[in-house]
Motif scaffolding. Structure first.
Motif, PDB file in Angstrom:
ATOM      1  N   TYR B  55       0.836  -1.283   0.057  1.00 39.73           N
ATOM      2  CA  TYR B  55      -0.063   0.010  -0.104  1.00 39.73           C
ATOM      3  C   TYR B  55       0.796   1.146  -0.151  1.00 39.73           C
ATOM      4  O   TYR B  55       0.612   2.253  -0.585  1.00 39.73           O
ATOM      5  N   ALA B  56       2.105   1.053   0.730  1.00 43.18           N
ATOM      6  CA  ALA B  56       2.723   2.242   0.903  1.00 43.18           C
ATOM      7  C   ALA B  56       3.606   2.767  -0.413  1.00 43.18           C
ATOM      8  O   ALA B  56       4.344   3.604  -0.806  1.00 43.18           O
ATOM      9  N   SER B  57       3.510   1.637  -1.460  1.00 47.40           N
ATOM     10  CA  SER B  57       4.059   1.716  -2.787  1.00 47.40           C
ATOM     11  C   SER B  57       3.266   2.035  -3.806  1.00 47.40           C
ATOM     12  O   SER B  57       3.555   1.911  -5.022  1.00 47.40           O
ATOM     13  N   ILE B  58       1.994   2.439  -3.472  1.00 48.28           N
ATOM     14  CA  ILE B  58       0.886   2.928  -4.755  1.00 48.28           C
ATOM     15  C   ILE B  58       0.596   4.393  -4.685  1.00 48.28           C
ATOM     16  O   ILE B  58       1.560   5.067  -5.501  1.00 48.28           O
ATOM     17  N   LEU B  59      -0.158   4.759  -3.767  1.00 41.85           N
ATOM     18  CA  LEU B  59      -0.619   6.425  -3.799  1.00 41.85           C
ATOM     19  C   LEU B  59       0.834   7.145  -3.644  1.00 41.85           C
ATOM     20  O   LEU B  59       0.761   8.232  -4.473  1.00 41.85           O
ATOM     21  N   PRO B  60       1.671   6.869  -2.739  1.00 42.09           N
ATOM     22  CA  PRO B  60       2.795   7.725  -2.604  1.00 42.09           C
ATOM     23  C   PRO B  60       3.487   8.162  -3.737  1.00 42.09           C
ATOM     24  O   PRO B  60       3.983   9.303  -4.055  1.00 42.09           O
TER      25      PRO B  60
END
Lengths: 601, 601
Positions: B55-60
């Motif tokens: 998850y930390a590698s999508i929106l950011p």
């Protein structure tokens, strides 16, 4: 290190004689008379019973006489430390309880220990991190705070508050309860004391008194006021009319007090003690230096730390509270002719005698007059003109000073002095983190190089010389990189960059790594990096690294050599005044690269 | 300020075309493949469920593509922030609980907010207060800490501890429980990865691959190792033999997460968030600058703050945890030919697809191999040679670096980085608080003035010239006074003191007041004070005060003018080489007055 460095009494004690004794004795009598009402008033300010002020003026003075290096400073309770003690003790106990007194004693012991340790490890320089504007801002704000805190005694009302606004509001809301007898005693005292500060000495001189006697007597205004107040209380039976008086003071000398060791309590007083220790050192050391200089004597700041610490410890173990060198008192001691610290020891004997035999006399002294002496004394410390002076010289120092004043007034002394320290260190680091750089060119007809934005100079094509006006250290290392790249980005035809370093006093590892990175990246861009006018010590250090081997260009002893070597024709034409001179107004490099050019160079 | 300065996508977006798209796409595919196992491993290191890493590698990544100024940096979870998240979240909740995940999310949100605010107020310079040695000490220590924390996965044992010694002791006490199947999977992975760091690229080149393809593939060693590990788990049925695997990962994309605002919890995470924000900025900005310089691009550090902050906020609101630019990942992105931040956005799409469709494939990945990839990656950050280099250049920087390493290892990352900041600022202030002063004399035959202790020089009688090698500010103001009085005390026949100020870049109010005090006290002692070589900006400021009117002597443009004016005969004899030349070894002034003469000048 000789023993006499640590026990200065061994130095002055050797030449002590009858003449010195007589002079010290006279000074001691005068200081004793002055110190008695002062001790009571400051104990009151600290929220402590009056005798605590007397106790803090006995043993500490004897201890300072043994360890102190100032010949004329008089230690004892002072206004600012009294307020700081009230604040710190008030956080852990209620005024009037035995716990409150214990807290004050512990503050004296911890701050004393800290001072001694700082002295032993020669950490006196730590006090330098309080800048002058911060200290004077703090003193001004504390003066105002103390004056306001004493107002209630002048009016004879109950009032309290956590900050100056609450205190003032509380006083205003109690204005209906004002005791007019108290005002009738206090108001004339204030008026007299204000007048006495400037008017008493000329009057005494006019009456034919000698200069130094007139000066000493003029400073005894508070004693006169307090004595007259006491007479008025007795004469008009003011106690029965609601005028608050000092009241009963237990007769006798303090015993040895050893507060129980309660780790939680001691820990919670640690921060306050550190601030008290620092302020007590700063208060006294600058005054001791001023007094010493007047007689061509020297003080040893680290030994002073030991002496002040030992005095505070002595205060703590004899039922007193934190002490330090007092300004007015030391000035009286000096003017009255004290020659050695023995004067302090004689004063201690005087106070001890007072504690033994004079307490009945002190019974009737009105609190309003004691408060008046405190108010007039501390308002003398308030110096708002200094704020304006500071502003005209430096916005940065002004910000630190104003910040200290406002935070001290609104959030209290401890936060005030902490804020002052942080703000002044922060602003110093901020300024040195964005240092002044200037692009320089050769002044025609000379070997000198000056800022292109200020002077008509000759600049060789393909060479940019940047003068660095600051030591290179971690806080400005990246800024140097940014500046060099920005200058380069705006001048695509540059082949050589010379960093001129006459004002670079240190280069730390971060600065070195930035120079290495600049060298590497300029190499990639086909630009040669040179240094000029590197200082000897800095060069010695650079020689211990691989930087000088990796440097694409040269290190020149002076900037003129660099230009001669890199562009002989330009250097020659500049010397012969035949080169193209740039117009200082033309701004050859966008000012966003070279920060502060307009403001500073 | 143009809008495109704040939305760099408007700059590079305008010239985006098919060629750029193709290059970005290739890089994105490679980075995606690399990022999937990395995300899982770092989530594990942070003590979070594996999907949080994804998850930390999508929106950011998408947000960074909009706001970021680096064309090639790849953001996402990184090792150091994962460890810092584990430490900070572990203080308020147990690993594995929903509260622990909430804490990680809040850390991302607060640190993101802080970064954005720092960017808006252009406070990027704050990061400079972490010196290079402190940062590299911190990175080294963190690398060791992380490697040790992953050992338990390699051995298949349970272990825990509050610091590195406890963790190691706990592992040793559990050595009897080692799962040898796990070791059989993890140990070869470690060996392969260590070899691959240096040996894989030459092998691929020897096999005939092109330079950049070989370089990119060589960095994919971790992916290969993880994939082989997964195959081994399935092939040999290792899950049943106690080898820990990633296990079930919920399929799908993260929803919007808005943690409840609990003031107590947020406040307790404030300090940790500030440290995370600072480290995340320092980690990425230096890397972004290096990458940008290689292609002659520029990054804007303040806009980077906004971009990183927005990315962390995006991580927080989409179920992730603090992110920043990752070193290995960005290097792969760069080498694989990424041209714009769009590559990052395409990577985000790749990770999203993985979260939607590939989670069953990730089920069997062994934790031991993920741990192996982390260990080998972080040990690459450990640089103990630098400690020796730093020592050879500067004891002060060495102390800061060693202190940071030791405190980080023994007391944890947060105390480590805080200690580093305090020690480096403290040592810098300490050094500038005891600046280098030198008594100088004229070098015969020249107009130059040099340190009497280093050079054979001519000194006029009755004149002492002290060169001040530091700006005068509050921390060294008293030291200057002490030095002048000490010099004077040892030379009773002096009539003039000249302070030579070519390296004085600032004088603050405290410095000014010290100069005023020196002038006043020297006047009392019948000694005249002069200044020479005062810099333009410093002089401008002094002109705004009364100091120049009160100064008993003159201000000379250069030191030679001063000697000509004060002792013409001496200056003449020095130029003509007829004067008495001092022996540098004779030490005409006791060195205790002029600190550091021996060491520095």
């Amino acid at each position: 290190m000789r023993l006499s460095d640590h026990l200065p009494i061994l130095q002055w004690g050797r030449t002590y004689n009858g003449g010195t004794f007589a002079n010290d004795m006279v000074a001691a009598v005068i200081v004793t008379v002055m110190l008695i009402p002062q001790s009571l008033a400051y104990a009151m300010l600290a929220g402590l019973p009056p005798q605590v002020g007397l106790y803090a003026s006995i043993l500490p003075l004897i201890v300072y006489a043994i360890f102190g290096t100032s010949r004329t400073m008089a230690v004892g309770p002072v206004a600012i430390l009294s307020l700081m003690t009230a604040v710190a003790a008030g956080k852990v106990a209620e005024q009037g309880t035995p716990e409150y007194l214990t807290a004050a004693i512990i503050l004296a012991i911890i701050s004393g220990l800290m001072l001694v340790v700082m002295g032993i490890f020669r950490l006196g320089f730590l006090a330098n991190f309080l800048s002058h504007p911060v200290v004077s801002g703090f003193v001004t704000a504390t003066g105002i705070l103390i004056a306001v805190s004493q107002l209630k005694y002048l009016l004879g009302v109950q009032a309290s508050g956590h900050n100056i606004i609450e205190t003032l509001a509380s006083i205003i809301s109690h204005l209906g309860d004002v005791n007019w007898y108290t005002v009738a005693v206090g108001a004339p005292a204030v008026a007299f004391l204000f007048w006495a500060r400037k008017g008493l000495k000329p009057l005494l001189l006019a009456l034919g008194l000698k200069e130094n006697i007139a000066g000493t007597l003029a400073r005894s205004g508070p004693v006169l006021a307090v004595a007259l107040g006491g007479v008025a209380v007795v004469a008009f039976g003011l106690e029965a009319k609601g005028v608050q008086i000092v009241g009963d003071i237990p007769k006798g000398l303090p015993g040895l007090t050893v507060p129980q060791f309660d780790p939680g309590l001691w820990q919670s007083l640690l921060g306050s003690s550190a601030l008290i220790a620092m302020i007590s050192f700063i208060e006294s050391v600058s005054m001791a230096q001023t007094l010493a200089a007047r007689r061509r004597q020297r003080i040893d700041p680290d030994q002073e730390l030991v002496a002040l610490g030992a005095s505070s410890l002595a205060a703590g173990f004899s039922g007193g509270y934190p002490v330090t060198g007092g300004f007015a008192r030391s000035a009286v001691n000096f003017d009255a002719g004290a020659e050695t610290p023995a004067a302090g020891a004689f004063t201690a004997v005087g106070i001890a005698l007072a504690a033994l035999f004079l307490t009945p006399l002190l019974y009737n002294l009105p609190q309003a007059v004691l408060a008046a002496t405190v108010i007039v004394a501390v308002l003398g410390l308030v110096d708002l003109k200094k704020l304006a002076h500071t502003l005209s010289y430096s916005k940065r120092d002004f910000a630190a000073m104003l910040g200290t004043i406002l935070v001290t007034l609104l959030a209290g002394v401890e936060l005030g002095v902490t804020t002052g320290i942080i703000v002044s260190i922060g602003l110093h680091l901020y300024v040195t983190s964005k240092p002044h750089f200037a692009i320089v060119g050769q002044v025609p007809g000379t070997h000198h190089f000056r800022n292109v934005n200020r002077h008509a100079v000759v600049i060789p094509k393909h060479i940019v010389t940047i003068r660095i006006d600051e030591s290179l250290y971690f806080a400005n290392a990246r800024f140097l990189e940014d500046t060099v790249y920005c200058v380069l980005g705006n001048r695509p035809d540059v082949e050589h960059i010379v960093l001129m370093c006459p004002a670079v006093n240190h280069i730390d590892v971060s600065g070195l790594e930035s120079l290495e990175a600049i060298n590497r990246r300029l190499k990639d861009a086909g630009v040669t990096l040179h240094l000029s006018e590197v200082k000897g010590p800095v060069m010695d250090r650079l020689k211990r690294t691989h930087f000088l081997e990796e440097l694409t260009g040269n290190v020149y002893l002076n900037q003129f050599d660099a230009i001669v070597d890199l562009d002989y024709d330009c250097a020659k034409s500049a010397i012969e005044k035949t080169g193209d001179v740039t117009d200082p107004a033309s701004d050859p490099c966008p000012s966003q690269c070279i920060a502060g050019v307009r403001e500073m160079s």
